[in-house]
Design a protein around this motif. Structure first.
Motif, PDB file in Angstrom:
ATOM      1  N   HIS A  59      37.469  27.871  35.773  1.00  0.00           N
ATOM      2  CA  HIS A  59      38.909  27.717  35.570  1.00  0.00           C
ATOM      3  C   HIS A  59      39.621  29.066  35.686  1.00  0.00           C
ATOM      4  CE1 HIS A  59      42.668  26.963  33.296  1.00  0.00           C
ATOM      5  NE2 HIS A  59      42.597  25.801  33.906  1.00  0.00           N
ATOM      6  N   ALA A  60      39.059  30.098  35.069  1.00  0.00           N
ATOM      7  CA  ALA A  60      39.662  31.431  35.132  1.00  0.00           C
ATOM      8  C   ALA A  60      39.736  31.923  36.577  1.00  0.00           C
ATOM      9  CB  ALA A  60      38.861  32.412  34.286  1.00  0.00           C
ATOM     10  N   GLU A  61      38.676  31.712  37.333  1.00  0.00           N
ATOM     11  CA  GLU A  61      38.684  32.118  38.743  1.00  0.00           C
ATOM     12  C   GLU A  61      39.766  31.353  39.511  1.00  0.00           C
ATOM     13  OE1 GLU A  61      34.495  31.325  39.459  1.00  0.00           O
ATOM     14  OE2 GLU A  61      34.169  33.480  39.766  1.00  0.00           O
ATOM     15  N   HIS A  62      39.906  30.070  39.235  1.00  0.00           N
ATOM     16  CA  HIS A  62      40.931  29.252  39.890  1.00  0.00           C
ATOM     17  C   HIS A  62      42.342  29.767  39.546  1.00  0.00           C
ATOM     18  CE1 HIS A  62      43.086  25.761  41.403  1.00  0.00           C
ATOM     19  NE2 HIS A  62      43.698  25.716  40.229  1.00  0.00           N
ATOM     20  N   VAL A  63      42.580  30.043  38.274  1.00  0.00           N
ATOM     21  CA  VAL A  63      43.888  30.541  37.839  1.00  0.00           C
ATOM     22  C   VAL A  63      44.200  31.864  38.536  1.00  0.00           C
ATOM     23  CG1 VAL A  63      45.162  31.467  35.843  1.00  0.00           C
ATOM     24  CG2 VAL A  63      43.873  29.331  35.619  1.00  0.00           C
ATOM     25  N   CYS A  64      43.220  32.739  38.623  1.00  0.00           N
ATOM     26  CA  CYS A  64      43.430  34.043  39.278  1.00  0.00           C
ATOM     27  C   CYS A  64      43.709  33.877  40.766  1.00  0.00           C
ATOM     28  CB  CYS A  64      42.219  34.941  39.058  1.00  0.00           C
ATOM     29  SG  CYS A  64      42.081  35.526  37.353  1.00  0.00           S
ATOM     30  N   ARG A  65      42.944  33.025  41.434  1.00  0.00           N
ATOM     31  CA  ARG A  65      43.195  32.789  42.868  1.00  0.00           C
ATOM     32  C   ARG A  65      44.597  32.216  43.087  1.00  0.00           C
ATOM     33  NH1 ARG A  65      37.977  30.454  42.848  1.00  0.00           N
ATOM     34  NH2 ARG A  65      36.473  32.004  43.539  1.00  0.00           N
ATOM     35  N   ALA A  66      44.977  31.249  42.254  1.00  0.00           N
ATOM     36  CA  ALA A  66      46.292  30.613  42.392  1.00  0.00           C
ATOM     37  C   ALA A  66      47.423  31.624  42.183  1.00  0.00           C
ATOM     38  CB  ALA A  66      46.430  29.453  41.408  1.00  0.00           C
ATOM     39  N   ALA A  67      47.172  32.653  41.380  1.00  0.00           N
ATOM     40  CA  ALA A  67      48.173  33.689  41.133  1.00  0.00           C
ATOM     41  C   ALA A  67      48.121  34.803  42.183  1.00  0.00           C
ATOM     42  CB  ALA A  67      47.967  34.284  39.738  1.00  0.00           C
ATOM     43  N   GLY A  68      47.212  34.677  43.144  1.00  0.00           N
ATOM     44  CA  GLY A  68      47.101  35.681  44.203  1.00  0.00           C
ATOM     45  C   GLY A  68      46.368  36.946  43.779  1.00  0.00           C
ATOM     46  N   LEU A  69      45.633  36.872  42.668  1.00  0.00           N
ATOM     47  CA  LEU A  69      44.896  38.051  42.202  1.00  0.00           C
ATOM     48  C   LEU A  69      43.611  38.216  43.012  1.00  0.00           C
ATOM     49  CD1 LEU A  69      45.352  37.610  38.356  1.00  0.00           C
ATOM     50  CD2 LEU A  69      46.742  38.922  39.951  1.00  0.00           C
TER      51      LEU A  69
ATOM     52  N   GLU B 234      44.185  38.590  30.844  1.00  0.00           N
ATOM     53  CA  GLU B 234      45.153  39.657  30.628  1.00  0.00           C
ATOM     54  C   GLU B 234      45.322  40.404  31.949  1.00  0.00           C
ATOM     55  OE1 GLU B 234      45.412  43.697  27.968  1.00  0.00           O
ATOM     56  OE2 GLU B 234      44.424  41.949  27.083  1.00  0.00           O
ATOM     57  N   ARG B 235      46.538  40.469  32.432  1.00  0.00           N
ATOM     58  CA  ARG B 235      46.806  41.175  33.686  1.00  0.00           C
ATOM     59  C   ARG B 235      46.545  42.659  33.513  1.00  0.00           C
ATOM     60  NH1 ARG B 235      50.416  39.459  37.682  1.00  0.00           N
ATOM     61  NH2 ARG B 235      49.496  37.788  38.826  1.00  0.00           N
ATOM     62  N   LEU B 236      45.844  43.242  34.463  1.00  0.00           N
ATOM     63  CA  LEU B 236      45.619  44.686  34.478  1.00  0.00           C
ATOM     64  C   LEU B 236      46.633  45.379  35.374  1.00  0.00           C
ATOM     65  CD1 LEU B 236      41.720  44.681  34.689  1.00  0.00           C
ATOM     66  CD2 LEU B 236      43.154  45.025  32.665  1.00  0.00           C
ATOM     67  N   ASP B 237      46.967  44.718  36.477  1.00  0.00           N
ATOM     68  CA  ASP B 237      47.977  45.200  37.421  1.00  0.00           C
ATOM     69  C   ASP B 237      48.361  44.012  38.310  1.00  0.00           C
ATOM     70  OD1 ASP B 237      46.004  44.987  39.526  1.00  0.00           O
ATOM     71  OD2 ASP B 237      45.331  47.024  39.080  1.00  0.00           O
ATOM     72  N   HIS B 238      49.085  44.270  39.402  1.00  0.00           N
ATOM     73  CA  HIS B 238      49.566  43.163  40.236  1.00  0.00           C
ATOM     74  C   HIS B 238      48.451  42.482  41.032  1.00  0.00           C
ATOM     75  CE1 HIS B 238      49.505  46.417  43.165  1.00  0.00           C
ATOM     76  NE2 HIS B 238      49.556  45.498  44.115  1.00  0.00           N
ATOM     77  N   ARG B 239      47.256  43.071  41.066  1.00  0.00           N
ATOM     78  CA  ARG B 239      46.149  42.504  41.851  1.00  0.00           C
ATOM     79  C   ARG B 239      44.960  42.048  41.012  1.00  0.00           C
ATOM     80  NH1 ARG B 239      45.397  43.814  47.245  1.00  0.00           N
ATOM     81  NH2 ARG B 239      43.193  44.073  46.783  1.00  0.00           N
ATOM     82  N   SER B 240      44.957  42.331  39.702  1.00  0.00           N
ATOM     83  CA  SER B 240      43.748  42.053  38.928  1.00  0.00           C
ATOM     84  C   SER B 240      44.048  41.629  37.489  1.00  0.00           C
ATOM     85  CB  SER B 240      42.833  43.276  38.935  1.00  0.00           C
ATOM     86  OG  SER B 240      43.486  44.387  38.381  1.00  0.00           O
ATOM     87  N   ALA B 241      43.047  40.953  36.923  1.00  0.00           N
ATOM     88  CA  ALA B 241      43.124  40.503  35.526  1.00  0.00           C
ATOM     89  C   ALA B 241      41.765  40.717  34.874  1.00  0.00           C
ATOM     90  CB  ALA B 241      43.504  39.026  35.455  1.00  0.00           C
ATOM     91  N   GLU B 242      41.782  40.705  33.550  1.00  0.00           N
ATOM     92  CA  GLU B 242      40.554  40.822  32.779  1.00  0.00           C
ATOM     93  C   GLU B 242      40.353  39.538  31.985  1.00  0.00           C
ATOM     94  OE1 GLU B 242      38.492  43.608  29.309  1.00  0.00           O
ATOM     95  OE2 GLU B 242      40.543  44.019  29.939  1.00  0.00           O
TER      96      GLU B 242
END
Length: 182
Positions: A124-134, A94-102
């Motif tokens: 996988h979650a870490e990979h998805v977040c990195r790929a999204a630039g989080l 779940e996106r928290l803001d443009h730089r982070s997710a939970e």
């Protein structure tokens, strides 16, 4: 999006079986619902069963029975893990803001525990977040989830805060339980 295969332990005889982490599909809804309910009932201490049932009902109504819409509205995603055609794990971002997710709803079916399913989901979650630039991934859990607490520590996540959950939402049971954020 397609699935990402992970190889994990299948049984004590060291047989290897492939786990597939893939995006949630509508046909996964009943298995996701069952896993959510079963794990939360398993976590419920004897004196808190009624509180857990109220929490389960609230989460089903507000989130679990509407996975696609819920996570889409929050610029997030929901993922499942298949092993031998069975759903054995799940998690949401779940996106928290443009730089982070939970990280949300990371559950492993009891019969699939200790085979690397949680590790595959977190990777996988870490990979998805990195790929999204989080830049930040927040993990949270309650004092009742000792295995999750140990796993997050062992995964080199750092405790950033604790809080006493006094109100029930679809993110906390409330009931004065301590929550830990990594």
């Amino acid at each position: 999006a397609g699935g990402v295969p992970f190889v994990g332990r299948h049984d004590r005889l060291s047989c290897r079986m492939t786990m597939l982490v893939r995006s949630f599909r509508d046909e996964d809804a009943s298995a996701v619902r069952a896993l959510f309910v079963n794990v939360n009932r398993e976590l419920a201490p004897e004196g808190m069963r009624a509180a857990f049932e109220a929490y389960i009902a609230r989460c089903l109504h507000e989130e679990i029975d509407h996975i696609s819409a819920y996570y889409s509205e929050r610029s997030g995603s929901f993922w499942v893990v298949e092993e031998a055609g069975a759903l054995v794990g799940m998690y949401g971002l779940e996106r928290l803001d443009h730089r982070s997710a939970e990280l949300r709803r990371m559950y492993v079916a009891p019969e699939a525990r200790r085979r690397g399913v949680a590790r595959a989901m977190l990777d996988h979650a870490e990979h998805v977040c990195r790929a999204a630039g989080l830049k930040t991934l927040t993990l949270s859990t309650s004092e009742l989830q000792m295995v999750a607490l140990a796993f997050y520590h062992a995964s080199n996540f750092h405790l950033v805060r604790k809080e006493l959950a006094t109100t029930q939402t679809n993110k906390t049971l409330g009931s004065g339980l301590q929550r830990f954020y990594f």
